[in-house]
Write a protein that holds these residues in place. Structure first.
Motif, PDB file in Angstrom:
ATOM      1  N   ILE A  29      -0.165 -15.604   2.355  1.00 52.97           N
ATOM      2  CA  ILE A  29       0.974 -14.818   2.832  1.00 52.97           C
ATOM      3  C   ILE A  29       0.849 -13.365   2.370  1.00 52.97           C
ATOM      4  N   ALA A  30       0.426 -13.172   1.105  1.00 53.79           N
ATOM      5  CA  ALA A  30       0.300 -11.813   0.568  1.00 53.79           C
ATOM      6  C   ALA A  30      -0.757 -11.010   1.321  1.00 53.79           C
ATOM      7  N   CYS A  31      -1.883 -11.641   1.652  1.00 49.21           N
ATOM      8  CA  CYS A  31      -2.958 -10.938   2.370  1.00 49.21           C
ATOM      9  C   CYS A  31      -2.496 -10.481   3.748  1.00 49.21           C
ATOM     10  N   ILE A  32      -1.833 -11.368   4.483  1.00 51.36           N
ATOM     11  CA  ILE A  32      -1.331 -11.002   5.806  1.00 51.36           C
ATOM     12  C   ILE A  32      -0.259  -9.921   5.685  1.00 51.36           C
ATOM     13  N   ALA A  33       0.650 -10.095   4.718  1.00 54.97           N
ATOM     14  CA  ALA A  33       1.747  -9.129   4.552  1.00 54.97           C
ATOM     15  C   ALA A  33       1.213  -7.746   4.214  1.00 54.97           C
ATOM     16  N   LEU A  34       0.211  -7.686   3.344  1.00 59.74           N
ATOM     17  CA  LEU A  34      -0.336  -6.393   2.919  1.00 59.74           C
ATOM     18  C   LEU A  34      -0.964  -5.656   4.094  1.00 59.74           C
ATOM     19  N   GLY A  35      -1.780  -6.356   4.879  1.00 59.24           N
ATOM     20  CA  GLY A  35      -2.424  -5.708   6.024  1.00 59.24           C
ATOM     21  C   GLY A  35      -1.434  -5.284   7.090  1.00 59.24           C
ATOM     22  N   VAL A  36      -0.462  -6.143   7.400  1.00 58.96           N
ATOM     23  CA  VAL A  36       0.549  -5.800   8.404  1.00 58.96           C
ATOM     24  C   VAL A  36       1.378  -4.609   7.940  1.00 58.96           C
ATOM     25  N   ALA A  37       1.750  -4.599   6.646  1.00 54.27           N
ATOM     26  CA  ALA A  37       2.531  -3.479   6.111  1.00 54.27           C
ATOM     27  C   ALA A  37       1.754  -2.178   6.203  1.00 54.27           C
ATOM     28  N   ALA A  38       0.443  -2.223   5.887  1.00 59.59           N
ATOM     29  CA  ALA A  38      -0.370  -1.010   5.925  1.00 59.59           C
ATOM     30  C   ALA A  38      -0.456  -0.459   7.348  1.00 59.59           C
ATOM     31  N   ILE A  39      -0.732  -1.325   8.310  1.00 60.35           N
ATOM     32  CA  ILE A  39      -0.916  -0.865   9.692  1.00 60.35           C
ATOM     33  C   ILE A  39       0.405  -0.416  10.305  1.00 60.35           C
ATOM     34  N   SER A  40       1.451  -1.248  10.195  1.00 56.40           N
ATOM     35  CA  SER A  40       2.735  -0.876  10.792  1.00 56.40           C
ATOM     36  C   SER A  40       3.361   0.309  10.069  1.00 56.40           C
ATOM     37  N   GLY A  41       3.160   0.398   8.743  1.00 56.23           N
ATOM     38  CA  GLY A  41       3.712   1.514   7.975  1.00 56.23           C
ATOM     39  C   GLY A  41       3.061   2.828   8.333  1.00 56.23           C
ATOM     40  N   VAL A  42       1.723   2.841   8.423  1.00 55.37           N
ATOM     41  CA  VAL A  42       1.013   4.080   8.787  1.00 55.37           C
ATOM     42  C   VAL A  42       1.402   4.519  10.200  1.00 55.37           C
ATOM     43  N   ALA A  43       1.448   3.568  11.123  1.00 55.64           N
ATOM     44  CA  ALA A  43       1.822   3.914  12.498  1.00 55.64           C
ATOM     45  C   ALA A  43       3.249   4.443  12.561  1.00 55.64           C
ATOM     46  N   SER A  44       4.155   3.846  11.778  1.00 56.32           N
ATOM     47  CA  SER A  44       5.549   4.284  11.785  1.00 56.32           C
ATOM     48  C   SER A  44       5.701   5.672  11.174  1.00 56.32           C
ATOM     49  N   VAL A  45       4.969   5.953  10.077  1.00 55.75           N
ATOM     50  CA  VAL A  45       5.040   7.277   9.458  1.00 55.75           C
ATOM     51  C   VAL A  45       4.516   8.337  10.428  1.00 55.75           C
ATOM     52  N   SER A  46       3.401   8.030  11.091  1.00 60.15           N
ATOM     53  CA  SER A  46       2.854   8.967  12.076  1.00 60.15           C
ATOM     54  C   SER A  46       3.867   9.232  13.186  1.00 60.15           C
ATOM     55  N   ARG A  47       4.478   8.178  13.674  1.00 62.87           N
ATOM     56  CA  ARG A  47       5.494   8.338  14.733  1.00 62.87           C
ATOM     57  C   ARG A  47       6.690   9.138  14.215  1.00 62.87           C
ATOM     58  N   ALA A  48       7.103   8.895  12.963  1.00 61.58           N
ATOM     59  CA  ALA A  48       8.231   9.624  12.384  1.00 61.58           C
ATOM     60  C   ALA A  48       7.951  11.122  12.318  1.00 61.58           C
ATOM     61  N   LEU A  49       6.717  11.472  11.958  1.00 61.98           N
ATOM     62  CA  LEU A  49       6.352  12.897  11.891  1.00 61.98           C
ATOM     63  C   LEU A  49       6.309  13.529  13.278  1.00 61.98           C
ATOM     64  N   VAL A  50       5.716  12.815  14.226  1.00 63.53           N
ATOM     65  CA  VAL A  50       5.641  13.344  15.597  1.00 63.53           C
ATOM     66  C   VAL A  50       7.046  13.501  16.180  1.00 63.53           C
TER      67      VAL A  50
END
Length: 860
Positions: free
Chosen positions: A39-60
């Motif tokens: 669960i931790a491995c999946i959560a970490l990867g999903v958080a990294a990808i969705s978080g980076v994409a969301s931060v990029s979208r927030a800045l744009v």
């Protein structure tokens, strides 16, 4: 039996999916033991990808929401060297409310002490700002602060300028040929983001103040920006129509038009590139976590083999068994994805305050479903790609397992359909990474490299096991046991090598890229770069200026070239805005470029194709084009380039291509024209000065003092100061890269822990039997430590090689920089691998050695 549902016999009608789901849910009532790493491995990867994409979208979104404030208007028209003529200005005023600003670099000097510094000068009119609020620290109005008092014009500055020059509010400084009063300090400048990189503190003066400085001369490097405030209700379609009308009515204006929709295109491009890079790093963390998924599924199914055999004895077929455990894995993956989404949603809100200190734009922190959905898709595909293979092997667990326990967990290939399903999931994961990436070349390289590294690590793990098996048995019992643990059936070797190898390879690559960029800035560039760039040397001052440089800096190398700026408006008659170019060449077509002319080939130019023109060439205008940029644009000898300079369009034929060493920071241009191209055009000259022995602060400051006194309108850029600014930007970028890399390291640690947990049952058997035969705890710990140390050392060696190759490719092929191997990084990676493998291995071993022998022996 009450509560037990019959399982249909193999070969009979297939049971409904609901029955398999019911069995799966009932079996999960025992808890999530063994799946926390999953669960931790999946959560970490999903958080990294969705978080980076969301931060990029927030800045744009933040840039879009504040587009008018960032740009300073609904539209802006930027000219270089010249102001708008009467017809252009009349049309602008008919279209909307106009505000004009001028930006340039200049030297601000303290008359009494001789201290001086480069400033980013902005001259504004009474209409500034059209949008946003210009705030001064003392609350005074900008117009009041800039107004002349006692015949001296005012200026407002960033506090940094006062610190650099040791000034206070009310003091005066020299700017060009004028004396300017410091009237206040800037608290907020609404349009600062649209100005790009600044190499000095901001200073704002009025139009009248700029005129008094006499800094604006024919050919001076001044950008004139006309901003429009359009009538309320003007739509994006209306703005596109106005832009088309401007270009149609004034085709030779040569202005660069921007709208509120693309207020900071350079920043948006950089955000996109960084987001793309960090997404690939997050995907690496997810792939590393996928190894943990496979380990957890394998260990779980290994423990459930008696249950699976019981299913088979009761008549269930392999398909039913597969569905039961697939449902369980999907449920657990769903938990991991949900946890990752919660973290991914929180990241933009947590990052907003940090980003506010780095990027002067308010990120619109919100929940972005599309970006979160991207994490869901990546997480689901990763879970399937790494779980289908071990699940497929569970299909063929034999009922006879109930009557003869097999602790060896012998490897076998799953059925063809499960192999194909795994390949489909892996292909979908790789295809998604390629399709959603902004750069096809980088994404394909990344996916190919990841697959290659994964396969190589699997091969290396097998080779390690093969070598350990064929080595002659050593005399020491501890070493003999360590080698046996490496190659025996069910050994941890593949899991440990995969989990550490991928993460460490990425870490080594990132560290080498970061180290080489810093080394390039700190040593190579600093050693080869000139000490000074001197801008805006007027034609009438050129000889006197050169004579002063020769007198004040004897022995220093002095280079120079005429300097103009212009925009490429067409290539082979095709307008530049209609040309689709790769990122490697697109930058040449964006904005204005420095251009020059020369009768003879520059000393630092190396022709790759074509010949130089005659010194007295007077025919068709010719141009020499930088070879790499020409290749990216698909240019060939004989093609034509049209540039707009001072509102005139000039077309030249490409006569040759030449190689340019940009990293030297010497005088280099993308385009060098034959002298007849710009006959009669007003321009200034550029000079560089390079001390043979590096100069030193005292000599450089003394030269600056002398030059500024005699040539106050010449702008001096001290290269050391510019490099410090670039270093500061690299440092900020490095923190983002390190944070992303740490996610991969955490994933590697989790996977390593999962791999050790997966082998827990075998370790218990080994420890109990060996202790029963007389082995001491100390000897067992030594044996296990040797095993983990050997695996860690081999893995670290591979990671250093793979990471070095990856870093070399990125620096040389993508970034067009040089690469040097840094041994300290390699040693650091080796130590990290050894500490992780030995440390976590011994922690797990200590727990194993604490087990009581009797319960284990009774079950053998």
């Amino acid at each position: 039996m009450h509560g037990v549902h019959p399982v249909p016999a193999a070969g009979g009608p297939q049971p409904p999916l609901s029955l398999a789901l019911r069995f799966a849910l009932r079996e999960m009532r025992g808890g999530l033991k063994g799946f926390y790493i999953f669960i931790a491995c999946i959560a970490l990867g999903v958080a990294a990808i969705s978080g980076v994409a969301s931060v990029s979208r927030a800045l744009v979104e933040g840039i879009s929401a504040e587009g008018t404030t960032i740009l300073g208007g609904d539209m802006s028209f930027r000219l270089i060297h010249r102001t708008a003529d009467d017809a252009e200005l009349a049309w602008l005023r008919e279209t909307g409310e106009v505000s004009r600003i001028a930006t340039l670099r200049a030297m601000a000097r303290v008359a009494a002490g001789g201290e001086q510094t480069l400033v980013e000068l902005k001259a504004v009119d009474g209409a500034f700002p059209l949008y946003g609020e210009m705030r001064l620290a003392d609350g005074e109005a900008l117009e009041t602060a800039l107004a002349p008092r006692d015949g001296i014009h005012g200026a407002v500055v960033e506090p940094e300028l006062l610190v650099r020059l040791g000034l206070e509010k009310g003091d005066t400084i020299s700017l060009g040929r004028a004396t300017i009063r410091i009237a206040g300090t800037i608290a907020a400048e609404p349009d600062r983001l649209s100005d790009g990189i600044n190499f000095g503190p901001r200073m704002i003066v009025s139009d009248a103040g700029l005129a008094e400085t006499e800094l604006v001369q024919p050919g001076s490097l001044v950008r004139w920006i006309y901003r429009l405030r359009l009538p309320a209700g003007t739509t994006a379609t209306d703005i596109e129509r106005i832009e088309a009308q401007a270009n149609e009515r004034f085709p030779l204006a040569g202005w660069r038009v921007q709208s509120r929709a693309n207020a900071a295109p350079g920043l948006q491009r950089n955000i996109g590139r960084l987001a793309q890079f960090l997404t690939l790093v997050g995907l690496t963390a997810l792939v590393v976590g996928g190894v943990g998924v496979a380990n957890a599924v394998r260990a779980y199914l290994d423990a459930k083999r008696p249950v699976i055999a019981t299913f088979r004895c009761l008549g269930a077929d392999g398909d039913f068994v597969f569905r039961v455990y697939l449902f369980q894995i999907l449920c657990l993956a769903g938990l991991g994805i949900a946890a990752g989404l919660v973290l991914g949603m929180a990241i933009p809100f947590a990052a907003a305050s940090f980003l506010a200190a780095v990027i002067p734009v308010n990120a619109v922190a919100a929940i972005y479903p599309a970006e979160l959905g991207l994490g869901v898709v990546y997480g689901g595909l990763t879970a399937l790609a790494f779980a289908l293979w071990p699940l497929g092997r569970a299909h063929d667990v034999a009922p006879s397992l109930l009557f003869r326990d097999d602790v060896s967990a012998a490897r076998r290939m799953p059925r063809l359909r499960y192999v194909l399903a795994t390949l489909v999931a892996v292909s979908a994961l790789a295809g998604l990474a390629v399709v959603l990436s902004g750069d096809l070349r980088i994404s394909l390289t990344y996916v190919g490299a990841t697959i290659l590294v994964f396969l190589l690590l699997m091969l290396i793990a097998r080779l390690i096991m093969l070598v350990a098996r064929r080595l002659p048995a050593p005399r020491g019992a501890e070493l003999r046991l360590a080698l046996a643990n490496i190659h025996r059936p069910g050994a941890l070797t593949p899991s440990v090598v995969l989990s550490l190898g991928l993460g460490l390879s990425l870490l080594v690559a990132l560290a080498l890229i970061d180290g080489n960029l810093r080394r390039e800035l700190a040593t190579t560039i600093t050693a080869e770069a000139p000490s000074f760039f001197f801008l805006d040397v007027q034609q009438g001052e050129r000889e006197a200026f050169d004579a002063l440089l020769a007198r004040e800096a004897p022995g220093a190398k002095i280079d120079g070239a005429p300097m103009l700026r212009g925009r490429i408006s067409a290539v082979n008659g095709v307008p530049s805005d209609q040309i689709v170019a790769s990122e490697g060449g697109a930058w040449v077509l964006r904005g204005d470029r420095g251009i020059t002319y020369a009768a003879t080939k520059p000393d630092n130019a190396v022709l790759t194709e074509g010949t130089w023109w005659d010194e007295d060439h007077s025919g068709t205008p010719l141009v020499s084009f930088e070879a790499d940029a020409a290749g990216d644009l698909g240019l060939k000898l004989g093609d034509t380039i049209t540039v707009n300079v001072l509102g005139r369009e000039l077309t030249a034929t490409i006569a040759n291509f030449r190689r340019v060493e940009w990293e030297s920071l010497a005088i280099n241009f993308v385009m060098v024209f034959s002298p007849n191209t710009f006959a009669g055009a007003p321009h200034t000259h550029l000079r560089t000065l390079t001390y043979a022995d590096g100069g030193g602060d005292a000599r450089e400051f003394a030269l600056l003092k002398t030059l500024s006194a005699q040539f106050p309108t010449v702008t001096a850029v001290r290269v050391k100061d510019a490099i410090e600014q670039v270093n500061s930007l690299v440092e900020q970028l490095a923190w983002a890269i390190r944070a992303a890399a740490s996610v991969t390291l955490i994933a590697s640690v989790l996977v390593l822990g999962g791999a050790l947990a997966a082998g827990h049952r075998h370790r218990v058997y080994d420890a109990v039997i060996l202790k029963t035969l007389g082995a001491t705890r100390a000897r067992l710990i030594k044996s296990f430590a040797l095993e983990y140390a050997m695996l860690g050392l081999v893995t670290a060696t591979f990671a250093v090689i793979a990471g070095t190759l990856a870093a070399s490719f990125v620096l040389v092929e993508i970034m067009d920089a040089s690469f040097t191997f840094l041994p300290a990084t390699a040693i650091g990676a080796a130590l990290a691998a050894l500490v992780l493998t030995v440390g976590f291995g011994l922690i797990g071993t200590w727990q194993v050695l604490g087990r009581k022998p009797a319960p284990v022996l009774r079950n053998l």
